[in-house]
Design an enzyme around this catalytic site. Structure first.
Site, PDB file in Angstrom:
ATOM      1  N   ASP A 156       0.672  -1.023   0.045  1.00  0.00           N
ATOM      2  CA  ASP A 156       0.097   0.289  -0.003  1.00  0.00           C
ATOM      3  C   ASP A 156       0.663   1.295   0.080  1.00  0.00           C
ATOM      4  O   ASP A 156       2.050   1.227   0.771  1.00  0.00           O
ATOM      5  CB  ASP A 156      -0.992  -0.005   1.299  1.00  0.00           C
TER       6      ASP A 156
ATOM      7  N   GLU B 204       1.093  -0.484  -4.810  1.00  0.00           N
ATOM      8  CA  GLU B 204       0.161   0.602  -5.248  1.00  0.00           C
ATOM      9  C   GLU B 204       0.969   1.813  -5.539  1.00  0.00           C
ATOM     10  O   GLU B 204       1.769   2.323  -5.018  1.00  0.00           O
ATOM     11  CB  GLU B 204      -0.679   0.997  -4.137  1.00  0.00           C
TER      12      GLU B 204
END
Length: 617
Positions: free
Chosen positions: A332, A361
């Protein structure tokens, strides 16, 4: 993860402990380890009231206490151990002694590694990933809906901000549904404990790095999910957050040192401007705010230049791989991490688990911006990031433009073509994850204006282009809404709760159009699952003409022709310009309709449709 500035007042971090009444020996992390690891070094975090005032000793053959680290906060010890390769699994006592005080001890266990061949497999372009937000998918155990003693005990399915009760058991209960759909890999939004006062159902404000949130289940149940998936030939991806922790994390509430997190005179959030990381003219303070600024008020930004922080995170991630047999990680908010640490982390993971894979990400604009974070791109960096692949936002915006935009030199389907043509900037673009929506984005069916034909065209692209395809839960059933706010795209999967009036997990509970959508995804996903040509086959694309984009996936055994008509009217396509790939083929099988095409000289392409054709001789 999208930026959402909370209304929670700024959480002022100070060096004074708020744990005035913590036990003399509150915890040891990791609580156990394994023998025979590639890296013989292990650093234990010991937390307890004034524990640093004690001496430490242990006696176990093959285990050496190399160093006792004392830090700013006397409630911590960091113990450096070295475990010889031939050490026998077993338990030993770690003693904490102090003159005129009662001896404290901890029984530490070294376990044997599970070397089963179906564990820790890695996720590749052979897989089809299904993203689940556990709280919103299915409730398999009502007993854990509310856990007394936790900060948040509200359960309200009518609110997008409160917990709804979905859990790991609910996912286990529906593995057959996912297998029928053609899914090979599950990616769950974070399932670690998020013991925050509110709005932590999404999982991105971790408060315990070694514990599954009890509202989702237990560590053992999480491991069971992975074991059950492996028995079905499926894999599991764990979602990790390196960048920040929840403000209620035990280690934040009683920090080892003030520099455990990035400190600012007043609350300072990240600028989220990735450009400063590669801008040759960037100001130093802009770079600092990008990486050291906080993600949100209740998500303190950890200091990844602190060696104890680095060990703490890396070891917890290795612990979960070894304990549960995880197959991959999704990372993330990758761009906001310290890049040097993330490269070190990548090397450590690969050294321990050569088959293991991970992707990150990188929510940025522009192919060069995105490729900058991937391994093999050392321009303006001086080191390799060790990051195999990313979530491909550029391809997402390319397909959205292809389906919704007006045709032009740089617009419409030409943007998708150009995005794929830019793959030369990656070491290997097939390691990128392609997707149509996720937990932070508007639902794909809404993005295409609830146009079912466009929807099918996007699904056809997703399952035939290069890379690792990922589907967000419910996209196969036309779930819709715009991400304003995020909670609107995180609806419950109907049928996942016993009280639901309809059950979308069954054909009888779905509408006619939902079944058509489900079967369309199922047909293509299972074809892809059973045919390597759409997994690892080469790709050749042609410059779009008149709003029609044609590309091929091919290997020594098969050739698949994909034709995307982005126009609002039916088109007749003369195939002579594609002879390089069509030579020797005279017929085709339409994969989604199972109909035969007897001649390839000209093809009729319905409006806004993507055809997937297996060429035949």
């Amino acid at each position: 993860m999208k930026v959402k500035i909370s209304s929670i007042l700024f959480f002022l971090l100070i060096s004074v402990s708020v744990f005035a009444q913590i036990p003399a020996l509150e915890r040891v992390e990791p609580s156990f380890w394994w023998v025979g690891m590639n890296n013989p070094k292990l650093q234990l975090v010991v937390h307890g009231n004034q524990i640093a005032s004690r001496e430490v000793s242990l006696n176990y053959e093959g285990v050496k206490l190399v160093k006792i680290n004392r830090v700013e906060n006397p409630n911590y010890l960091f113990l450096d151990l070295e475990i010889n390769p031939g050490t026998t699994p077993g338990k030993f006592e770690i003693a904490f002694t102090k003159k005129n005080a009662k001896k404290l001890s901890y029984s530490y266990q070294l376990k044997a590694r599970d070397k089963s061949p179906n564990r820790i497999l890695g996720v590749t372009n052979k897989d089809f990933v299904y993203l689940i937000m556990p709280d919103r998918f299915a409730n398999g155990d009502k007993k854990n809906d509310i856990v007394k003693g936790m900060e948040e005990t509200t359960l309200n399915r009518d609110s997008m901000y409160y917990r709804h009760g979905g859990d790991i058991q609910g996912i286990i209960n529906h593995l057959d549904y996912l297998q029928e759909l053609g899914v090979t890999t599950l990616w769950l939004n974070p399932v670690l404990e998020n013991n925050q006062p509110k709005t932590s159902y999404h999982g991105y404000a971790v408060t315990d790095n070694y514990k599954i949130d009890p509202r989702f289940g237990t560590n053992a149940l999480y491991k069971k999910l992975i074991d059950d998936c492996h028995l079905k030939g499926m894999k599991v991806i764990k979602d990790l957050v390196h960048n920040h922790l929840g403000s209620e994390h035990w280690i934040i509430k009683d920090m080892p040192s003030k520099d455990w997190v990035h400190q600012w005179p007043t609350y300072t959030k990240s600028s989220f401007k990735d450009q400063v990381l590669f801008d040759p003219y960037a100001a130093a303070n802009d770079k600092k705010q990008m990486t050291d600024g906080w993600f949100d008020h209740h998500m303190p930004d950890v200091n990844q230049n602190n060696e104890f922080v680095k060990n703490y995170f890396t070891q917890s991630h290795i612990w979960w791989i070894e304990y549960a047999g995880i197959d991959g990680f999704r990372l993330d908010t990758y761009a906001y991490n310290d890049p040097v640490y993330m490269a070190e982390w990548g090397k450590a993971i690969k050294a321990e688990y050569p088959r293991f894979t991970f992707f990150a990400e990188t929510w940025v604009r522009g192919v060069p911006n995105q490729a900058f974070f991937t391994q093999g791109n050392t321009i303006n960096r001086g080191f390799d990031t060790e990051l195999p692949g990313v979530t491909d936002f550029q391809a997402l915006w390319g397909i959205n433009e292809a389906l919704n935009g007006k045709q032009g030199w740089d617009d419409g389907v030409n943007r998708l073509y150009t995005t794929i043509a830019s793959d030369f900037v990656y070491q290997d673009a097939t390691r990128n994850v392609v997707f149509l929506d996720n937990h932070d984005l508007s639902r794909f069916y809404s993005v295409v204006g609830e146009d079912f034909t466009k929807y099918k065209s996007g699904i056809a692209w997703l399952l035939t282009t290069r890379g690792i395809p990922q589907l967000y839960y419910g996209t196969e059933l036309l779930m819709k809404n715009f991400s304003n706010p995020d909670g609107l795209v995180r609806d419950d999967f109907k049928g996942g709760w016993a009280e639901d009036k309809v059950n979308k997990f069954t054909a009888s509970g779905r509408t006619e159009k939902e079944n058509e959508a489900f079967n369309f995804v199922k047909t293509l996903a299972n074809y892809r699952k059973n045919n390597e040509v759409l997994q690892t086959g080469k790709l050749m694309q042609y410059v779009p003409e008149n709003g029609i984009y044609v590309y091929f996936r091919y290997n020594a055994d098969k050739t698949v022709m994909i034709i995307m008509n982005s126009n609002d009217k039916e088109e007749i396509l003369n195939t002579s310009r594609f002879e390089e790939r069509t030579a020797g083929f005279t017929q085709a099988l339409n994969i989604t309709s199972a109909t035969k095409i007897n001649s390839l000289k000209t093809l009729t392409i319905p409006a806004k449709t993507t055809l997937v054709l297996e060429l035949q001789k």
